[in-house]
Design a protein around this motif. Structure first.
Motif, short mmCIF file in Angstrom:
data_model
loop_
_atom_site.label_atom_id
_atom_site.label_comp_id
_atom_site.label_asym_id
_atom_site.label_seq_id
_atom_site.Cartn_x
_atom_site.Cartn_y
_atom_site.Cartn_z
N LYS A 159 0.85 -1.19 0.00
CA LYS A 159 0.00 0.00 0.00
C LYS A 159 0.88 1.23 0.00
O LYS A 159 2.01 1.21 0.50
CB LYS A 159 -0.91 0.02 1.24
N THR A 160 0.36 2.32 -0.57
CA THR A 160 1.11 3.57 -0.56
C THR A 160 0.54 4.57 0.44
O THR A 160 1.21 5.52 0.83
CB THR A 160 1.11 4.22 -1.95
N GLU A 161 -0.69 4.35 0.90
CA GLU A 161 -1.31 5.21 1.90
C GLU A 161 -2.22 4.39 2.81
O GLU A 161 -2.84 3.42 2.36
CB GLU A 161 -2.14 6.32 1.25
N ILE A 162 -2.27 4.77 4.07
CA ILE A 162 -3.15 4.12 5.04
C ILE A 162 -3.79 5.19 5.91
O ILE A 162 -3.38 6.36 5.88
CB ILE A 162 -2.38 3.12 5.92
N LEU A 163 -4.78 4.79 6.71
CA LEU A 163 -5.44 5.73 7.60
C LEU A 163 -4.79 5.73 8.98
O LEU A 163 -4.46 4.68 9.52
CB LEU A 163 -6.92 5.39 7.73
N ALA A 164 -4.62 6.93 9.53
CA ALA A 164 -4.13 7.10 10.89
C ALA A 164 -5.18 7.91 11.64
O ALA A 164 -5.49 9.04 11.28
CB ALA A 164 -2.78 7.83 10.89
N GLU A 165 -5.73 7.31 12.69
CA GLU A 165 -6.81 7.94 13.45
C GLU A 165 -6.28 8.53 14.75
O GLU A 165 -5.66 7.84 15.55
CB GLU A 165 -7.90 6.91 13.75
#
Length: 209
Positions: A159-165
Motif C-alpha cells: 500500500k502507498t497510503e493508510i489511515l491514521a486515526e
C-alpha cells in the motif's frame, strides 16, 4: 538536552566510556535508547499507537514515530526508560508489565547527525482512554492509532497510503478529532527491518495469548 551524558559502546555492545549527547550524534557513537510501543486490540484487529512529533522538534518534526522513546543516560538502567512514557504521554506504567522484544541495533543519518542506537524495545498493551493521557505538547502534538496489518502493508510496499486515526490530542480538551491519510513520508524513517520486527512481535503476541 544536548549536554546529557550518554554511555557509549563499540559495535559489539561493550561499553567504552561516556560522552555528551551532542558529541555522540556528531561522532556516531553507539548508545542506548528505550522504545515503548503501545498496542491495543479492538474487534479482533490489532493496533499500533504512534506519537506525532511536535512541529517545533529539531529532528523529524510533525512525523509519526514510536509511541514513547528516548535516550538512556550513562547512569541509568533500562528500567529507568519508563520515565519517557510518563514525560511524553502523561501515563504511569510499571516496567514489569512491559513485554520485552530485546535489543535492536540500527542507525539513522539525518543532516549532521549520525544516530547509532542499541534500542531496548518493549510492547505495552494499554487499556487507557484519551482522557488518561496528558501529552507533553512541546514534544508530542498527538497520539494516533493505526491498524497493524495496514501498517505492515505500507512497510512492505503493498500500500502507498493508510489511515491514521487520532486517539488523543495535545490540545487542552484532549479530544481526538482528526483522521489523516499517511504514506511513508509521514513516518520517521526508521530501518524497515526495525518496523518489520515490531510488526512480527505484535502478531506473535496475540497468537500466543
Amino acid at each position: 538536552m544536548e549536554d546529557e551524558i550518554l554511555a557509549i559502546f563499540d559495535e559489539h555492545y561493550n561499553c567504552i566510556g561516556s560522552s555528551p549527547r551532542k558529541e555522540v550524534h556528531k561522532s556516531g557513537y553507539w548508545h542506548e535508547t528505550f522504545h515503548c510501543w503501545l498496542v491495543g486490540r479492538e474487534k479482533q484487529k490489532n493496533y499500533l499507537y504512534f506519537q506525532l512529533r511536535s512541529k517545533t522538534k529539531k529532528d523529524f518534526p510533525d512525523l509519526l514515530d514510536i509511541t514513547a522513546a528516548g535516550h538512556l543516560l550513562h547512569n541509568e538502567n533500562i528500567s529507568d526508560g519508563i520515565r519517557e512514557i510518563k514525560e511524553e504521554l502523561g501515563i504511569s506504567v510499571c516496567f514489569d508489565d512491559l513485554h520485552g522484544l530485546g535489543v535492536f541495533p540500527y542507525s539513522i543519518r539525518h543532516e549532521d547527525i549520525i544516530d547509532r542506537e542499541y534500542a531496548n524495545v518493549f510492547l505495552y498493551e494499554h487499556c487507557f482512554t484519551h482522557k488518561d493521557f496528558l501529552l507533553q505538547g512541546e514534544e508530542v502534538s498527538g497520539l494516533y492509532k493505526i491498524e497493524l496489518e495496514s501498517f505492515a502493508e505500507l512497510i512492505s510496499g503493498c500500500k502507498t497510503e493508510i489511515l491514521a486515526e487520532e486517539f488523543v490530542s495535545a490540545s487542552a480538551d484532549r479530544v481526538p478529532s482528526n483522521i489523516k491519510s499517511a504514506s511513508l513520508k509521514h513516518f520517521v524513517p526508521h530501518d524497515p527491518a526495525y518496523y518489520e520486527m515490531v510488526i512480527g512481535e505484535v502478531r506473535k503476541k496475540w497468537l500466543q495469548d
